[in-house]
Design a protein around this motif. Structure first.
Motif, mmCIF file in Angstrom:
data_model
loop_
_atom_site.group_PDB
_atom_site.id
_atom_site.type_symbol
_atom_site.label_atom_id
_atom_site.label_comp_id
_atom_site.label_asym_id
_atom_site.label_seq_id
_atom_site.Cartn_x
_atom_site.Cartn_y
_atom_site.Cartn_z
ATOM 1 N N ASP A 27 111.636 -26.715 66.840
ATOM 2 C CA ASP A 27 110.253 -27.196 66.877
ATOM 3 C C ASP A 27 109.647 -26.930 68.253
ATOM 4 O OD1 ASP A 27 107.984 -28.313 65.812
ATOM 5 O OD2 ASP A 27 108.540 -30.358 66.372
ATOM 6 N N GLY A 28 108.489 -26.277 68.266
ATOM 7 C CA GLY A 28 107.795 -25.976 69.515
ATOM 8 C C GLY A 28 108.158 -24.639 70.139
ATOM 9 N N ARG A 29 109.167 -23.945 69.623
ATOM 10 C CA ARG A 29 109.508 -22.624 70.168
ATOM 11 C C ARG A 29 108.455 -21.612 69.739
ATOM 12 N NH1 ARG A 29 115.935 -21.254 69.474
ATOM 13 N NH2 ARG A 29 116.706 -23.275 70.130
ATOM 14 N N ALA A 30 108.062 -20.796 70.660
ATOM 15 C CA ALA A 30 107.111 -19.724 70.350
ATOM 16 C C ALA A 30 107.878 -18.504 69.847
ATOM 17 C CB ALA A 30 106.309 -19.368 71.591
ATOM 18 N N PHE A 31 107.247 -17.762 68.966
ATOM 19 C CA PHE A 31 107.838 -16.552 68.403
ATOM 20 C C PHE A 31 108.125 -15.547 69.508
ATOM 21 C CE2 PHE A 31 107.920 -12.410 66.502
ATOM 22 C CZ PHE A 31 108.487 -12.596 65.254
ATOM 23 N N ALA A 126 103.436 -18.141 65.967
ATOM 24 C CA ALA A 126 103.196 -17.762 67.358
ATOM 25 C C ALA A 126 103.426 -18.924 68.326
ATOM 26 C CB ALA A 126 101.775 -17.227 67.513
ATOM 27 N N ALA A 127 103.133 -20.149 67.893
ATOM 28 C CA ALA A 127 103.247 -21.301 68.787
ATOM 29 C C ALA A 127 104.238 -22.352 68.276
ATOM 30 C CB ALA A 127 101.871 -21.929 68.974
ATOM 31 N N GLY A 128 105.102 -21.989 67.358
ATOM 32 C CA GLY A 128 106.082 -22.943 66.850
ATOM 33 C C GLY A 128 106.149 -22.921 65.335
ATOM 34 N N LEU A 129 106.725 -23.959 64.776
ATOM 35 C CA LEU A 129 106.938 -24.013 63.328
ATOM 36 C C LEU A 129 105.638 -24.284 62.581
ATOM 37 C CD1 LEU A 129 110.298 -25.996 63.258
ATOM 38 C CD2 LEU A 129 109.950 -23.541 62.921
ATOM 39 N N VAL A 130 105.461 -23.563 61.480
ATOM 40 C CA VAL A 130 104.273 -23.666 60.631
ATOM 41 C C VAL A 130 104.751 -24.055 59.234
ATOM 42 C CG1 VAL A 130 102.349 -22.372 59.637
ATOM 43 C CG2 VAL A 130 103.127 -21.846 61.958
ATOM 44 N N ARG A 131 104.104 -25.055 58.633
ATOM 45 C CA ARG A 131 104.453 -25.484 57.264
ATOM 46 C C ARG A 131 103.601 -24.750 56.253
ATOM 47 N NH1 ARG A 131 105.119 -31.544 55.748
ATOM 48 N NH2 ARG A 131 103.321 -30.900 54.564
ATOM 49 N N ARG A 132 104.249 -24.251 55.209
ATOM 50 C CA ARG A 132 103.555 -23.584 54.108
ATOM 51 C C ARG A 132 104.150 -24.073 52.792
ATOM 52 N NH1 ARG A 132 99.740 -22.858 56.719
ATOM 53 N NH2 ARG A 132 99.584 -21.245 58.271
ATOM 54 N N PRO A 133 103.333 -24.242 51.756
ATOM 55 C CA PRO A 133 103.885 -24.632 50.456
ATOM 56 C C PRO A 133 104.881 -23.581 49.954
ATOM 57 C CG PRO A 133 101.486 -24.854 50.469
ATOM 58 C CD PRO A 133 101.869 -24.125 51.729
#
Length: 144
Positions: A27-31, A126-133
């Motif tokens: 969590d919070g790590r950038a790509f 790009a800026a961390g974890l992204v939630r997608r359905p």
């Protein structure tokens, strides 16, 4: 190495706790290609859950260009092709916690790999974890 069952990985006892801990670590790590990218995230979660890397011996890469060269060098046309060579596909609707999905959902990079956490999957953006359905995913693979 993790437990194997007829050549397939098995989730270790307590995998749910390990899944959550690994997600917190990311969590919070950038790509960043080769060190903190979507495939690296998925592989780290699988190692935490099973004790084994589903795509062992993947050569190092540090950019999109070198990642593409690695894929071609291994005889694969795409990231999807690489994952197909190592994990069994499952219908997206049957993907369960810890399984991998690929999506081109808005806000995620095209062909972005993610880890199912329930009705959503987490993708490294790009800026961390992204939630997608999960149901927006184009493909899913079982990590057992």
């Amino acid at each position: 190495m993790g437990e194997m069952n007829g050549g397939t990985m098995m989730r270790r006892e307590g995998w749910e706790r390990r899944l959550s801990a690994e997600i917190r670590d990311w969590d919070g790590r950038a790509f960043e290609w080769g060190s903190a990218d979507c495939l690296g995230f998925c592989r780290a979660v699988a190692r935490a859950m099973t004790g084994a890397d589903p795509i062992p011996d993947l050569p190092a890469y540090g950019s999109e260009y070198t990642a593409a060269k690695v894929l071609v060098g291994l005889g694969h046309r795409s990231l999807e092709d690489l994952v197909d060579a190592h994990l069994p596909r499952v219908p997206v609707a049957r993907a369960r916690r810890g399984d991998w999905v690929m999506t081109a959902a808005e806000g995620a990079m095209p062909g972005a790999m993610g880890v199912v956490t329930g009705r959503h999957a987490l993708h490294l953006g790009a800026a961390g974890l992204v939630r997608r359905p999960v149901l927006t995913a184009e493909a899913a693979w079982c990590v057992d």
